[in-house]
Design an enzyme around this catalytic site. Sequence first.
Site, PDB file in Angstrom:
ATOM      1  N   ASN A  48       0.828  -1.207   0.000  1.00 23.49           N
ATOM      2  CA  ASN A  48       0.000   0.000   0.000  1.00 23.49           C
ATOM      3  C   ASN A  48       0.864   1.260   0.000  1.00 23.49           C
ATOM      4  O   ASN A  48       0.364   2.357   0.187  1.00 23.49           O
ATOM      5  CB  ASN A  48      -0.895   0.029   1.240  1.00 23.49           C
ATOM      6  CG  ASN A  48      -1.805  -1.174   1.322  1.00 23.49           C
ATOM      7  OD1 ASN A  48      -2.374  -1.582   0.311  1.00 23.49           O
ATOM      8  ND2 ASN A  48      -1.936  -1.758   2.487  1.00 23.49           N
ATOM      9  N   HIS A 134     -14.037  -1.766   6.517  1.00 22.33           N
ATOM     10  CA  HIS A 134     -12.889  -2.458   7.123  1.00 22.33           C
ATOM     11  C   HIS A 134     -13.227  -3.069   8.487  1.00 22.33           C
ATOM     12  O   HIS A 134     -14.067  -2.551   9.221  1.00 22.33           O
ATOM     13  CB  HIS A 134     -11.772  -1.414   7.296  1.00 22.33           C
ATOM     14  CG  HIS A 134     -10.430  -1.985   7.628  1.00 22.33           C
ATOM     15  ND1 HIS A 134      -9.933  -2.018   8.912  1.00 22.33           N
ATOM     16  CD2 HIS A 134      -9.469  -2.514   6.836  1.00 22.33           C
ATOM     17  CE1 HIS A 134      -8.721  -2.545   8.902  1.00 22.33           C
ATOM     18  NE2 HIS A 134      -8.413  -2.854   7.660  1.00 22.33           N
ATOM     19  N   GLU A 177     -15.998   4.227   3.820  1.00 23.02           N
ATOM     20  CA  GLU A 177     -14.632   4.479   3.365  1.00 23.02           C
ATOM     21  C   GLU A 177     -14.760   5.292   2.082  1.00 23.02           C
ATOM     22  O   GLU A 177     -15.713   5.107   1.327  1.00 23.02           O
ATOM     23  CB  GLU A 177     -13.912   3.158   3.058  1.00 23.02           C
ATOM     24  CG  GLU A 177     -13.711   2.291   4.290  1.00 23.02           C
ATOM     25  CD  GLU A 177     -13.035   0.953   3.960  1.00 23.02           C
ATOM     26  OE1 GLU A 177     -12.311   0.866   2.949  1.00 23.02           O
ATOM     27  OE2 GLU A 177     -13.253   0.003   4.717  1.00 23.02           O
ATOM     28  N   SER A 181     -10.870  -0.701   0.356  1.00 26.10           N
ATOM     29  CA  SER A 181      -9.523  -1.285   0.335  1.00 26.10           C
ATOM     30  C   SER A 181      -9.405  -2.576  -0.456  1.00 26.10           C
ATOM     31  O   SER A 181      -8.351  -2.861  -1.017  1.00 26.10           O
ATOM     32  CB  SER A 181      -9.046  -1.514   1.758  1.00 26.10           C
ATOM     33  OG  SER A 181      -9.934  -2.367   2.452  1.00 26.10           O
ATOM     34  N   ASP A 206     -13.515   7.136   6.333  1.00 18.57           N
ATOM     35  CA  ASP A 206     -12.184   6.538   6.470  1.00 18.57           C
ATOM     36  C   ASP A 206     -11.450   6.703   5.132  1.00 18.57           C
ATOM     37  O   ASP A 206     -11.888   6.172   4.109  1.00 18.57           O
ATOM     38  CB  ASP A 206     -12.369   5.052   6.840  1.00 18.57           C
ATOM     39  CG  ASP A 206     -11.051   4.297   7.003  1.00 18.57           C
ATOM     40  OD1 ASP A 206     -10.047   4.693   6.383  1.00 18.57           O
ATOM     41  OD2 ASP A 206     -11.039   3.282   7.731  1.00 18.57           O
ATOM     42  N   HIS A 209      -7.007   4.618   2.188  1.00 17.13           N
ATOM     43  CA  HIS A 209      -6.371   4.392   0.878  1.00 17.13           C
ATOM     44  C   HIS A 209      -6.436   5.599  -0.045  1.00 17.13           C
ATOM     45  O   HIS A 209      -6.013   5.520  -1.191  1.00 17.13           O
ATOM     46  CB  HIS A 209      -6.996   3.171   0.200  1.00 17.13           C
ATOM     47  CG  HIS A 209      -6.659   1.907   0.904  1.00 17.13           C
ATOM     48  ND1 HIS A 209      -5.513   1.183   0.633  1.00 17.13           N
ATOM     49  CD2 HIS A 209      -7.281   1.267   1.918  1.00 17.13           C
ATOM     50  CE1 HIS A 209      -5.459   0.137   1.441  1.00 17.13           C
ATOM     51  NE2 HIS A 209      -6.513   0.161   2.225  1.00 17.13           N
ATOM     52  N   LYS A 240      -0.227   3.871   4.710  1.00 16.43           N
ATOM     53  CA  LYS A 240      -0.417   3.491   3.311  1.00 16.43           C
ATOM     54  C   LYS A 240       0.350   4.469   2.413  1.00 16.43           C
ATOM     55  O   LYS A 240       1.566   4.450   2.438  1.00 16.43           O
ATOM     56  CB  LYS A 240      -1.884   3.330   3.016  1.00 16.43           C
ATOM     57  CG  LYS A 240      -2.313   1.961   3.582  1.00 16.43           C
ATOM     58  CD  LYS A 240      -3.658   1.812   4.114  1.00 16.43           C
ATOM     59  CE  LYS A 240      -3.768   0.457   4.827  1.00 16.43           C
ATOM     60  NZ  LYS A 240      -4.997   0.320   5.572  1.00 16.43           N
TER      61      LYS A 240
HETATM   62  C1  LIG Z   1      -5.544  -0.330   6.648  1.00 18.16           C
HETATM   63  C2  LIG Z   1      -6.863   0.187   7.030  1.00 18.16           C
HETATM   64  C3  LIG Z   1      -7.152   0.518   8.361  1.00 18.16           C
HETATM   65  C4  LIG Z   1      -6.205   0.198   9.483  1.00 18.16           C
HETATM   66  O1  LIG Z   1      -5.118   1.070   9.517  1.00 18.16           O
HETATM   67  P1  LIG Z   1      -3.758   0.599  10.203  1.00 18.16           P
HETATM   68  O2  LIG Z   1      -3.010   1.858  10.406  1.00 18.16           O
HETATM   69  O3  LIG Z   1      -3.114  -0.352   9.269  1.00 18.16           O
HETATM   70  O4  LIG Z   1      -4.134  -0.057  11.505  1.00 18.16           O
HETATM   71  C5  LIG Z   1      -8.364   1.107   8.640  1.00 18.16           C
HETATM   72  N1  LIG Z   1      -9.271   1.331   7.667  1.00 18.16           N
HETATM   73  C6  LIG Z   1      -9.040   1.000   6.380  1.00 18.16           C
HETATM   74  C7  LIG Z   1     -10.076   1.252   5.354  1.00 18.16           C
HETATM   75  C8  LIG Z   1      -7.833   0.403   6.025  1.00 18.16           C
HETATM   76  O5  LIG Z   1      -7.608   0.044   4.762  1.00 18.16           O
END
Ligand SMILES: *Cc1c(COP(=O)(O)O)cnc(C)c1O
Length: 387
Positions: A48, A134, A177, A181, A206, A209, A240
Site C-alpha cells: 500500500n 474495514h 470508506e 480497500s 475513512d 487508501h 499506506k
Molecule cells: C488499513 C486500514 C485501516 C487500518 O489502519 P492501520 O493503520 O493499518 O491499523 C483502517 N481502515 C481501512 C479502510 C484500512 O484500509
Amino acid sequence: MAKIKSWLAGRKKEGNFRQLTPICRTESGFINLKYHNHATPLLDFSSNDYLGLSTHPDVIAESRRYLEKYGAGAGAARLMSGDLFIFHELENKIAQLKGKEAALLFGSGFLANSGIIPALVGRHDVIFSDRLNHASIYDGCRLSGASLQRFRHNDLNHLEELLKKKRGKKNALIVVESLYSMDGDFCPLAEVAFLKEKYDCLLMVDEAHATGLFGSNGGGLIQEKKIINQVDIAMGTFGKALGSYGAYVAASRQMVDYLINRARSFIYSTALPPAIIGASLAAVAIIQKQPTLRRELWNKVQIFKKELNNGGLKNPGLSQIIPLPVGSSSKTVRLAEILRHQGIFATAVRPPTVPAGTARLRFSVTCRLSEADLIKSGKIISHYFTA
Ligand SMILES: *Cc1c(COP(=O)(O)O)cnc(C)c1O
C-alpha cells in the site's frame, strides 16, 4: 485443545488457512522470498506504499533526525507525560491538509476506528455502515453497543431505506470508506453527505487508501468531492500512501477535545514513537508540494489497466487498487502461486477479509513499478486470468 485443532483443519480444508510469509524488500521495491528458495526478486503488486514514500530519502532523513533528537519512544500515553510537542506539530499539519479546525493522532488506523466509534455512539444509538467497511470499523461498531445497520455496498437506496426505518430519534452515525480497500471502488460521497444532512446524522469517512492520492494537495477524496464541511470525522492513516505508520482524525476543535476525553484507544495507549512522527511530517510535506508523484502513479495505473484490457480483462477497477475476482479460495491461492513463478507477487485475498465466495487477487499499483514492468506483468496476468 481439540477445538483449535479442528478449527485449523476446517480453515485448511476451505483454502482459507493463512500463513505468514517472511520477505525482504529490496531497495528498488522488489520482494525477495529468499526464505522460500525463490532465487529471483518478485515485482511487488501487494504493498500500500503507493507513492514509494517509505524509502524516500527525505522521509528517512527526517525520521532519523527525530529519532536522534527525541529518542526511540514517547515514554507514556499523551494524557500522562507523553505529549511531546512534535505530535501537535503533525496534528496542525493534518488539520491544514484536511481543511479542518483540529486533528488528533492515533497509534494506528485500527486503534482509531475501534476507539472513535464507541466514543461517538452508544447502546441507545444507531450506526449505518457500508457492508464492505474495514474490520476495524466493524469492531468499533460492535464495541459501541449501538444498533448496527449494514447497508449493501455503495447502495444509496438501501442506505436511505434503512435511514427511514431505523433512524428514529437516537443519535445516528453514518460510516463509509472513501476508497474501498479490497474492491478499489469509490463511495458516492456527495450523495452520502446529502443523506447525512437530510437525516441529521454524524458522518465519518475513512480515507486510509485515499490520503495522499486525491485532492489538489493530497487531502483525500473529501477534498476532491468538496464535502469537507459535511464530514464530521475525517479519518485516515499514515501507513499506506504516506509510507510510515499511525493514524489521524481531523474534525472540529470541539470534536477533537471530546475524543481526547472519550476515545479509549487514544487515552490508554502509548503515544507514537518520535521517528514515526518525523517520517509522517516529511511525507505530508512531500504530498503537499509534489503533485507530480500523484500524476506518475495515475499514469502508471492507466498503463497497467490498458494492458489488462488489451489482454481481455474488461473494466479492471477504478483506482490504484485492482481486484481480479476468482471466487474459490483454493483457486485464488493457486493463481497467486503461478504468478509468483512468473515473477509477480500479489496477495490472495480470501474470507473472512472479503465475503465468502468472492476470493480475489488484489493488485496494487505503486510508483516503484516501472512502465516496462507494468506492461510485461499486465500481459502475463491477463493471460492467466483469461486462460
Ligand atoms: C488499513 C486500514 C485501516 C487500518 O489502519 P492501520 O493503520 O493499518 O491499523 C483502517 N481502515 C481501512 C479502510 C484500512 O484500509
